[in-house]
Design a protein around this motif. Structure first.
Motif, PDB file in Angstrom:
ATOM      1  N   PRO A 141      33.070  26.754  23.794  1.00  0.00           N
ATOM      2  CA  PRO A 141      32.517  25.634  23.060  1.00  0.00           C
ATOM      3  C   PRO A 141      31.482  24.625  23.902  1.00  0.00           C
ATOM      4  O   PRO A 141      30.361  24.190  23.263  1.00  0.00           O
ATOM      5  N   ALA A 142      31.717  24.405  25.147  1.00  0.00           N
ATOM      6  CA  ALA A 142      30.959  23.504  25.655  1.00  0.00           C
ATOM      7  C   ALA A 142      29.786  24.123  26.334  1.00  0.00           C
ATOM      8  O   ALA A 142      28.628  23.586  26.366  1.00  0.00           O
ATOM      9  N   LEU A 143      29.808  25.437  26.590  1.00  0.00           N
ATOM     10  CA  LEU A 143      28.729  26.229  26.930  1.00  0.00           C
ATOM     11  C   LEU A 143      27.604  26.240  25.898  1.00  0.00           C
ATOM     12  O   LEU A 143      26.342  26.008  25.759  1.00  0.00           O
ATOM     13  N   ARG A 144      28.247  26.393  24.484  1.00  0.00           N
ATOM     14  CA  ARG A 144      27.285  26.325  23.279  1.00  0.00           C
ATOM     15  C   ARG A 144      26.682  25.173  23.273  1.00  0.00           C
ATOM     16  O   ARG A 144      25.441  25.246  22.556  1.00  0.00           O
ATOM     17  N   VAL A 145      27.527  24.120  23.354  1.00  0.00           N
ATOM     18  CA  VAL A 145      26.876  22.834  22.879  1.00  0.00           C
ATOM     19  C   VAL A 145      25.559  22.537  24.028  1.00  0.00           C
ATOM     20  O   VAL A 145      24.608  21.936  23.608  1.00  0.00           O
ATOM     21  N   ALA A 146      25.784  22.924  25.177  1.00  0.00           N
ATOM     22  CA  ALA A 146      24.664  23.124  26.447  1.00  0.00           C
ATOM     23  C   ALA A 146      23.603  23.600  25.782  1.00  0.00           C
ATOM     24  O   ALA A 146      22.382  23.290  26.108  1.00  0.00           O
ATOM     25  N   LEU A 147      23.851  24.861  25.438  1.00  0.00           N
ATOM     26  CA  LEU A 147      22.497  25.711  24.926  1.00  0.00           C
ATOM     27  C   LEU A 147      21.722  25.112  23.744  1.00  0.00           C
ATOM     28  O   LEU A 147      20.528  24.947  23.802  1.00  0.00           O
ATOM     29  N   HIS A 148      22.617  24.319  22.837  1.00  0.00           N
ATOM     30  CA  HIS A 148      22.097  23.460  21.619  1.00  0.00           C
ATOM     31  C   HIS A 148      21.164  22.745  22.112  1.00  0.00           C
ATOM     32  O   HIS A 148      20.166  22.684  21.817  1.00  0.00           O
ATOM     33  N   HIS A 149      21.667  22.022  23.068  1.00  0.00           N
ATOM     34  CA  HIS A 149      20.666  20.837  23.650  1.00  0.00           C
ATOM     35  C   HIS A 149      19.504  21.338  24.375  1.00  0.00           C
ATOM     36  O   HIS A 149      18.398  20.687  24.322  1.00  0.00           O
ATOM     37  N   VAL A 151      17.799  23.990  23.512  1.00  0.00           N
ATOM     38  CA  VAL A 151      16.841  24.415  22.701  1.00  0.00           C
ATOM     39  C   VAL A 151      16.378  23.277  21.874  1.00  0.00           C
ATOM     40  O   VAL A 151      14.860  23.162  21.776  1.00  0.00           O
ATOM     41  N   GLU A 152      17.053  22.339  21.699  1.00  0.00           N
ATOM     42  CA  GLU A 152      16.329  20.974  21.223  1.00  0.00           C
ATOM     43  C   GLU A 152      15.383  20.520  21.911  1.00  0.00           C
ATOM     44  O   GLU A 152      14.341  19.910  21.572  1.00  0.00           O
ATOM     45  N   ASP A 153      15.560  20.432  23.514  1.00  0.00           N
ATOM     46  CA  ASP A 153      14.692  19.810  24.392  1.00  0.00           C
ATOM     47  C   ASP A 153      13.176  20.719  24.446  1.00  0.00           C
ATOM     48  O   ASP A 153      12.193  20.105  24.296  1.00  0.00           O
ATOM     49  N   LEU A 154      13.440  21.844  24.173  1.00  0.00           N
ATOM     50  CA  LEU A 154      12.235  22.770  24.234  1.00  0.00           C
ATOM     51  C   LEU A 154      11.665  22.607  22.821  1.00  0.00           C
ATOM     52  O   LEU A 154      10.220  22.605  22.827  1.00  0.00           O
ATOM     53  N   ALA A 176      18.732  25.788  13.885  1.00  0.00           N
ATOM     54  CA  ALA A 176      19.592  24.555  14.113  1.00  0.00           C
ATOM     55  C   ALA A 176      21.185  25.000  13.626  1.00  0.00           C
ATOM     56  O   ALA A 176      22.084  24.912  14.352  1.00  0.00           O
ATOM     57  N   ASP A 177      21.219  25.754  12.516  1.00  0.00           N
ATOM     58  CA  ASP A 177      22.756  26.180  12.182  1.00  0.00           C
ATOM     59  C   ASP A 177      22.964  27.020  13.292  1.00  0.00           C
ATOM     60  O   ASP A 177      24.313  27.503  13.400  1.00  0.00           O
ATOM     61  N   PHE A 178      22.351  28.188  13.499  1.00  0.00           N
ATOM     62  CA  PHE A 178      22.859  29.092  14.524  1.00  0.00           C
ATOM     63  C   PHE A 178      23.386  28.557  15.922  1.00  0.00           C
ATOM     64  O   PHE A 178      24.381  29.023  16.341  1.00  0.00           O
ATOM     65  N   PHE A 179      22.867  27.397  16.273  1.00  0.00           N
ATOM     66  CA  PHE A 179      23.249  26.964  17.624  1.00  0.00           C
ATOM     67  C   PHE A 179      24.319  25.986  17.317  1.00  0.00           C
ATOM     68  O   PHE A 179      24.818  25.474  18.234  1.00  0.00           O
ATOM     69  N   SER A 180      24.482  25.490  16.063  1.00  0.00           N
ATOM     70  CA  SER A 180      25.514  24.404  15.877  1.00  0.00           C
ATOM     71  C   SER A 180      26.923  24.958  15.916  1.00  0.00           C
ATOM     72  O   SER A 180      27.916  24.011  16.261  1.00  0.00           O
ATOM     73  N   LYS A 181      27.087  26.201  15.614  1.00  0.00           N
ATOM     74  CA  LYS A 181      28.517  26.738  15.624  1.00  0.00           C
ATOM     75  C   LYS A 181      28.623  27.978  15.818  1.00  0.00           C
ATOM     76  O   LYS A 181      27.600  28.824  15.908  1.00  0.00           O
ATOM     77  N   PRO A 182      29.749  28.663  15.896  1.00  0.00           N
ATOM     78  CA  PRO A 182      29.986  30.159  16.165  1.00  0.00           C
ATOM     79  C   PRO A 182      29.411  30.962  14.816  1.00  0.00           C
ATOM     80  O   PRO A 182      29.624  30.317  13.765  1.00  0.00           O
ATOM     81  N   ARG A 183      28.539  31.739  14.936  1.00  0.00           N
ATOM     82  CA  ARG A 183      28.053  32.464  13.841  1.00  0.00           C
ATOM     83  C   ARG A 183      28.334  34.020  13.934  1.00  0.00           C
ATOM     84  O   ARG A 183      28.624  34.460  14.761  1.00  0.00           O
ATOM     85  N   ASN A 184      28.172  34.699  12.540  1.00  0.00           N
ATOM     86  CA  ASN A 184      28.182  36.197  12.533  1.00  0.00           C
ATOM     87  C   ASN A 184      29.683  36.588  13.024  1.00  0.00           C
ATOM     88  O   ASN A 184      29.809  37.905  13.821  1.00  0.00           O
ATOM     89  N   LEU A 185      30.634  35.901  12.727  1.00  0.00           N
ATOM     90  CA  LEU A 185      32.071  36.440  13.189  1.00  0.00           C
ATOM     91  C   LEU A 185      32.604  37.738  12.752  1.00  0.00           C
ATOM     92  O   LEU A 185      32.960  38.585  13.540  1.00  0.00           O
ATOM     93  N   LEU A 186      32.305  38.207  11.516  1.00  0.00           N
ATOM     94  CA  LEU A 186      32.758  39.481  10.895  1.00  0.00           C
ATOM     95  C   LEU A 186      31.741  40.457  11.673  1.00  0.00           C
ATOM     96  O   LEU A 186      32.371  41.376  11.937  1.00  0.00           O
ATOM     97  N   ALA A 187      30.452  40.244  11.842  1.00  0.00           N
ATOM     98  CA  ALA A 187      29.519  41.101  12.432  1.00  0.00           C
ATOM     99  C   ALA A 187      30.131  41.494  13.883  1.00  0.00           C
ATOM    100  O   ALA A 187      30.038  42.666  14.433  1.00  0.00           O
ATOM    101  N   HIS A 188      30.692  40.332  14.528  1.00  0.00           N
ATOM    102  CA  HIS A 188      31.083  40.767  15.915  1.00  0.00           C
ATOM    103  C   HIS A 188      32.325  41.415  15.916  1.00  0.00           C
ATOM    104  O   HIS A 188      32.495  42.209  16.761  1.00  0.00           O
ATOM    105  N   TRP A 189      32.937  41.427  15.100  1.00  0.00           N
ATOM    106  CA  TRP A 189      34.284  42.173  15.016  1.00  0.00           C
ATOM    107  C   TRP A 189      34.212  43.436  14.810  1.00  0.00           C
ATOM    108  O   TRP A 189      35.024  44.350  15.339  1.00  0.00           O
TER     109      TRP A 189
END
Length: 274
Positions: A141-149, A151-154, A176-189
């Motif tokens: 979760p912390a790494l995901r938040v850092a990436l989101h920030h 991308v926002e800076d870029l 924005a939605d892609f970086f805000s939370k885990p996505r594509n859970l079923l696809a990864h499974w």
């Protein structure tokens, strides 16, 4: 043959021997005109209690109770053995009463979730090891938040330097939605990269109409998209590895309670089994 394969073969051999010995013992009891339900029932309860000890072992790692890996192997093979004991206990027939149906249904759920967990614990660690260096599940979760920030800076950097809203609009609509939370859970499974590849194609389509500086920024965004996709993949596998226990453990305890009710009913109203 490596050590893991030898241990697996040994485990299956022990399971086969236990099954043959158990089946032979029940046949001997049956030939002596005694009820096999009594012996198979108590054997089943003993195996279930032994299986429940695995959770206790995980909660008390400081005690000298043996290697966790070997406990897991014991848990797996004892679980498979319990299926055979249960089938012998019900004489390979359909249950008749309400409590018996509840007992059979709960056992099916416990065994099914256990088999699912066995597959997951064998398959998913290999998937994760193929992705390179391991990442602690709790850090994702912390790494995901850092990436989101980042991308926002870029995106803000693009707006200041290029003074167009092209990247900003794409970020708002798709990223924005892609970086805000885990996505594509079923696809990864199911180990599918389809949804992420669709998003990549949209990014590459946008890149064709961008100037040189926008292309550079889009390249940097794409790098972070790939990192985020990797984190989502690891998150999905981690959720599966940890999440199945939230079904398996409560079902196991519920099954034990129904077993107690079953024993009380048998001995309280039928005078036990002879």
């Amino acid at each position: 043959m490596n050590r893991f394969a030898r241990r697996r073969r040994l485990g299956f051999t022990i399971l086969l021997v236990l099954s043959i010995v158990g089946w032979g013992a029940l046949k001997i009891v049956d030939a002596s005109l005694r009820s096999t339900d009594f012996w198979s029932g108590w054997l089943l309860l003993g195996v279930i209690l032994a299986l429940a000890l695995f959770n206790l072992r995980k909660k008390l790692p400081f005690l000298p109770l043996g290697n966790a890996t070997r406990w897991m192997e014991f848990h797996s093979y004892a679980g498979l053995f319990s299926i055979l004991v249960f089938l012998a206990h019900i004489d390979f027939s359909w249950p008749t009463g309400t409590l018996e149906w509840a007992l059979a249904g709960l056992f099916a759920l416990v065994a099914g979730s256990g088999l699912a967990g066995l597959v997951l614990t064998r398959l998913l660690p290999h998937r994760l090891s193929s992705r390179g260096e391991a990442i602690l599940f709790e850090r994702i979760p912390a790494l995901r938040v850092a990436l989101h920030h980042e991308v926002e800076d870029l995106v803000l950097q693009s707006a200041r330097e290029v003074q167009t809203a092209t990247i900003g609009e794409f970020y708002t609509a798709r990223l924005a939605d892609f970086f805000s939370k885990p996505r594509n859970l079923l696809a990864h499974w199911i180990d599918s990269a389809g949804p992420f590849q669709d998003l990549e194609r949209e990014l590459w389509a946008l890149r064709r109409y961008a100037n040189d500086r926008e292309r550079e920024i889009l390249e940097e965004i794409h790098e972070r998209m790939c990192l985020k996709e990797d984190l989502d993949y690891r998150w999905a596998q981690g959720v599966a590895l940890k999440g199945w226990l939230f079904f398996h453990l409560p079902l196991t305890y519920a099954f034990l309670l129904v077993i107690v009710a079953h024993v009380l009913l048998v001995y309280g109203f039928h005078g036990g089994l002879r």
